[in-house]
Write an enzyme that holds these catalytic residues in place. Structure first.
Site, PDB file in Angstrom:
ATOM      1  N   ARG A 124       0.939  -1.172   0.004  1.00 52.23           N
ATOM      2  CA  ARG A 124      -0.054  -0.102  -0.062  1.00 52.23           C
ATOM      3  C   ARG A 124       0.845   1.024  -0.038  1.00 52.23           C
ATOM      4  NH1 ARG A 124      -2.504   0.365   4.969  1.00 52.23           N
ATOM      5  NH2 ARG A 124      -1.194   2.014   5.679  1.00 52.23           N
ATOM      6  N   GLU A 140       4.694   7.171   2.524  1.00 52.00           N
ATOM      7  CA  GLU A 140       5.439   5.914   2.728  1.00 52.00           C
ATOM      8  C   GLU A 140       4.910   4.742   1.461  1.00 52.00           C
ATOM      9  OE1 GLU A 140       5.703   3.940   6.352  1.00 52.00           O
ATOM     10  OE2 GLU A 140       3.279   4.117   6.595  1.00 52.00           O
ATOM     11  N   ASN A 142       4.075   0.676   1.992  1.00 54.06           N
ATOM     12  CA  ASN A 142       4.243  -0.304   2.912  1.00 54.06           C
ATOM     13  C   ASN A 142       4.251  -1.634   2.242  1.00 54.06           C
ATOM     14  OD1 ASN A 142       3.329   0.932   5.656  1.00 54.06           O
ATOM     15  ND2 ASN A 142       1.791   1.710   4.191  1.00 54.06           N
ATOM     16  N   SER A 147      -2.502  -2.754   6.104  1.00 53.64           N
ATOM     17  CA  SER A 147      -3.735  -3.137   6.568  1.00 53.64           C
ATOM     18  C   SER A 147      -5.033  -2.749   6.109  1.00 53.64           C
ATOM     19  CB  SER A 147      -3.918  -2.499   8.222  1.00 53.64           C
ATOM     20  OG  SER A 147      -2.827  -3.126   8.950  1.00 53.64           O
ATOM     21  N   LYS A 305      12.089   3.007   5.634  1.00 54.94           N
ATOM     22  CA  LYS A 305      12.155   4.645   5.111  1.00 54.94           C
ATOM     23  C   LYS A 305      13.382   4.691   4.582  1.00 54.94           C
ATOM     24  CE  LYS A 305       8.393   5.208   7.820  1.00 54.94           C
ATOM     25  NZ  LYS A 305       8.017   4.127   8.128  1.00 54.94           N
ATOM     26  N   LYS A 359      11.932  11.187  10.646  1.00 51.83           N
ATOM     27  CA  LYS A 359      11.238   9.516  10.938  1.00 51.83           C
ATOM     28  C   LYS A 359      12.143   8.592  11.353  1.00 51.83           C
ATOM     29  CE  LYS A 359       7.165  10.258   7.567  1.00 51.83           C
ATOM     30  NZ  LYS A 359       6.883   9.227   6.319  1.00 51.83           N
ATOM     31  N   GLU A 363       7.439   1.008  11.438  1.00 48.00           N
ATOM     32  CA  GLU A 363       6.089   1.125  10.771  1.00 48.00           C
ATOM     33  C   GLU A 363       4.964   1.041  11.857  1.00 48.00           C
ATOM     34  OE1 GLU A 363       6.628   0.941   7.689  1.00 48.00           O
ATOM     35  OE2 GLU A 363       8.754   0.358   7.654  1.00 48.00           O
ATOM     36  N   GLY A 364       3.860   1.195  11.516  1.00 47.50           N
ATOM     37  CA  GLY A 364       2.845   0.955  12.145  1.00 47.50           C
ATOM     38  C   GLY A 364       2.141   2.327  12.870  1.00 47.50           C
ATOM     39  N   ARG A 445      -7.740   7.631   4.461  1.00 49.11           N
ATOM     40  CA  ARG A 445      -8.006   7.607   6.236  1.00 49.11           C
ATOM     41  C   ARG A 445      -7.988   9.092   6.391  1.00 49.11           C
ATOM     42  NH1 ARG A 445      -2.666   4.400   7.742  1.00 49.11           N
ATOM     43  NH2 ARG A 445      -2.096   5.258   5.943  1.00 49.11           N
TER      44      ARG A 445
HETATM   45  N1  GSH Z   1      -1.366  -5.708  12.967  1.00 46.76           N
HETATM   46  C1  GSH Z   1      -2.472  -4.906  12.501  1.00 46.76           C
HETATM   47  C2  GSH Z   1      -3.015  -5.669  11.281  1.00 46.76           C
HETATM   48  O1  GSH Z   1      -2.476  -6.643  10.873  1.00 46.76           O
HETATM   49  O2  GSH Z   1      -4.049  -4.916  10.729  1.00 46.76           O
HETATM   50  C3  GSH Z   1      -1.882  -3.712  12.257  1.00 46.76           C
HETATM   51  C4  GSH Z   1      -0.877  -3.970  11.191  1.00 46.76           C
HETATM   52  C5  GSH Z   1      -0.387  -2.294  10.950  1.00 46.76           C
HETATM   53  O3  GSH Z   1      -0.308  -1.370  11.814  1.00 46.76           O
HETATM   54  N2  GSH Z   1      -0.048  -2.047   9.597  1.00 46.76           N
HETATM   55  C6  GSH Z   1       0.384  -0.794   9.068  1.00 46.76           C
HETATM   56  C7  GSH Z   1      -0.941  -0.276   8.519  1.00 46.76           C
HETATM   57  O4  GSH Z   1      -1.033  -0.551   7.256  1.00 46.76           O
HETATM   58  C8  GSH Z   1       1.351  -0.885   8.191  1.00 46.76           C
HETATM   59  S1  GSH Z   1       2.848  -1.587   8.849  1.00 46.76           S
HETATM   60  N3  GSH Z   1      -1.426   0.583   9.031  1.00 46.76           N
HETATM   61  C9  GSH Z   1      -2.751   1.500   8.588  1.00 46.76           C
HETATM   62  C10 GSH Z   1      -3.599   2.052   9.913  1.00 46.76           C
HETATM   63  O5  GSH Z   1      -3.397   1.648  10.965  1.00 46.76           O
HETATM   64  O6  GSH Z   1      -4.026   3.029   9.627  1.00 46.76           O
END
Ligand code: GSH
Length: 469
Positions: A124, A140, A142, A147, A305, A359, A363-364, A445
């Site tokens: 993504r 970024e 991913n 997710s 990054k 940064k 991640e996350g 988002r």
């Molecule tokens: N462990 C959870 C999952 O599997 O949905 C969270 C994973 C996560 O934080 N993924 C990040 C993401 O796409 C990329 S490393 N986050 C989007 C967000 O939380 O808005």
């Protein structure tokens, strides 16, 4: 303007949105419930969502879709250049134990000349639209655990359904919300990778956290894999994989008695996911296996990054891509990116910290440094004389502030907001043959404009969709 909606109408819209979420599985585990991260069906709450879609210009939407396959290709190319990855991250390694562990696994794979014939990328790429320049700028890319491909398509449906239902009071055309097929696109790619692996009895393994409040997003993918493709999913934590996993002579990964065709990481991107040595042992075991990894260690590293910043340097993209138009298209969406070696930029960032984001390699969500803290952090690093390789600097992007209604825990909140558009990309290659390379849906988002941090999973943003203008 959503803030001017008549209170009676707002009440009805919110109610119908909540019903839609509950009936259609647009849900997450409730933070207020203790077991909601471990037991499905217990302590569920509607996903945080925007009540109405966010306007987004059609030309930048097309631009973001158009570059998705080019980014997929780029990740694949970069991942094959082990030297480039090791070299670019060599100084990050010294100051960041987490990246160092990943590099250690990567370098072991280089040593044994490990070949990944089947390569699956579920990526993504996230963008913000800079208000002043109108430029679509990448935040970024991913390559691990991207997710919300399970839930985001439901948000587009929610918004379309509300616009249909309230067409008499809301003058918005539901057809201006682009089709979002993210869940099917992701599962088609997972299923095709499974098929390429070629063992009809093998399973797809989701690597998960012991406690996961975003489990329904994941279960949407498993359900679709089962129903549409008759592919079985198992869910395992890193600790379970260490305890129950073994490699057969031919490299087949067996976990809990089942042969694993595809490993899909929904954990393993954050240092806190590796509670002990056993988690690292599990990661290494998986990497050594012949299962398809999404992502492989080299795909994971290609999404860091530091690599993003290296790729933005002059003449670096040219090492990986031949087509000049493609290169120009990618470069057009690169924001300013610098390493902390670049003393003119660091000096400017100390003088004008509001124009930069610092940064770390994480991640996350929830890890970046903004505003006056940028200045303080840079001065501190200068004084200490070490540690600056753990960070990159990025141009701060200032998106347009909009009026939105954000639904959280059943209550609509009128907020001033900014938004970030994520474009999913799926990629599958078996040796020389590229089987899939495409844009695969989107995730909008939206968050309160005063909040620096993003991330739905981290609790800052809500899920949204887009309305093309
Ligand atoms: N462990 C959870 C999952 O599997 O949905 C969270 C994973 C996560 O934080 N993924 C990040 C993401 O796409 C990329 S490393 N986050 C989007 C967000 O939380 O808005």
């Amino acid at each position: 303007d959503p803030h001017d909606i008549d209170p009676k109408l707002l009440q009805k819209l919110s109610y119908d949105a909540l019903v839609f979420c509950s009936l259609r599985g647009l849900v997450v585990g409730d933070r207020n419930s203790e077991r909601s991260g471990t037991v499905p069906g217990v302590g569920m709450v509607h996903a945080p969502v925007a009540l109405l879609p966010m306007s987004f210009p059609e030309s930048q939407w097309n631009q973001a879709c158009e570059v998705a396959p080019i980014f997929n290709e780029l990740v694949d190319r970069v991942s094959q250049d082990g030297e480039f990855l090791q070299q670019s991250l060599s100084r990050t390694k010294k100051v960041d134990p987490f990246t160092s562990r990943l590099l250690e696994i990567h370098s072991k794979m280089l040593q044994i000349n490990k070949k990944e014939e089947i390569r699956l990328g579920l990526h993504r790429s996230d963008y913000m639209l800079d208000e002043q320049t109108k430029l679509l700028l990448q935040i970024e890319l991913n390559t691990i655990s991207s997710s919300f491909s399970g839930l985001s398509c439901l948000v587009s449906e929610l918004h379309r359904s509300l616009l249909h239902q309230y067409s008499e009071c809301i003058a918005l055309d539901p057809n201006k919300i682009p089709t979002n097929n993210s869940v099917n696109q992701f599962t088609d790619a997972l299923a095709k990778a499974w098929n390429e692996y070629g063992d009809p009895r093998a399973v797809v393994m989701f690597v998960i956290l012991a406690e996961e409040r975003n489990m329904y997003d994941q279960h949407w993918l498993s359900a679709s894999l089962g129903e549409k493709h008759q592919v079985t999913t198992i869910r395992k934590t890193l600790a379970e994989i260490d305890a129950q996993g073994e490699l057969l002579e031919d490299g087949t990964l067996i976990v809990d008695g089942e042969a694993v065709a595809v490993i899909y990481f929904r954990a393993g991107y954050a240092p806190s996911d590796y509670h002990s040595e056993s988690a690292w042992k599990a990661r290494l075991l998986m990497e050594q296996s012949r299962a398809v990894k999404c992502p492989s260690i080299s795909y994971h590293l290609a999404g860091t990054k530091k690599i993003q910043q290296e790729l933005a340097k002059p003449n670096v993209l040219e090492r990986f891509l031949e087509n000049k138009d493609d290169i120009a298209k990618l470069r057009k969406c690169f924001a300013g990116l610098w390493s902390l070696d670049e003393s003119d930029t660091v000096k400017d960032a100390i003088e004008r910290p509001g124009l930069y984001v610092m940064k770390p390699q994480r991640e996350g969500g929830g890890n970046n440094i903004y505003g006056e803290d940028v200045k303080e952090a840079l001065l501190k690093l200068q004084k200490e004389g070490t540690g600056s390789d753990a960070f990159i600097l990025m141009q701060r992007i200032f998106p347009t502030v909009s009026h939105s209604i954000l639904m959280r825990e059943g209550i609509p909140h009128k907020e001033q907001t900014i938004s970030e558009l994520g474009i999913y990309g799926t990629y599958l290659r078996n040796e020389k043959e590229v089987l899939i390379n495409q844009q695969s849906g989107y995730l909008m988002r939206t968050k309160v404009s005063s909040s620096n941090e993003g991330g739905v999973a981290a609790g800052f943003a809500v899920l949204d969709s887009i309305y093309l203008v």
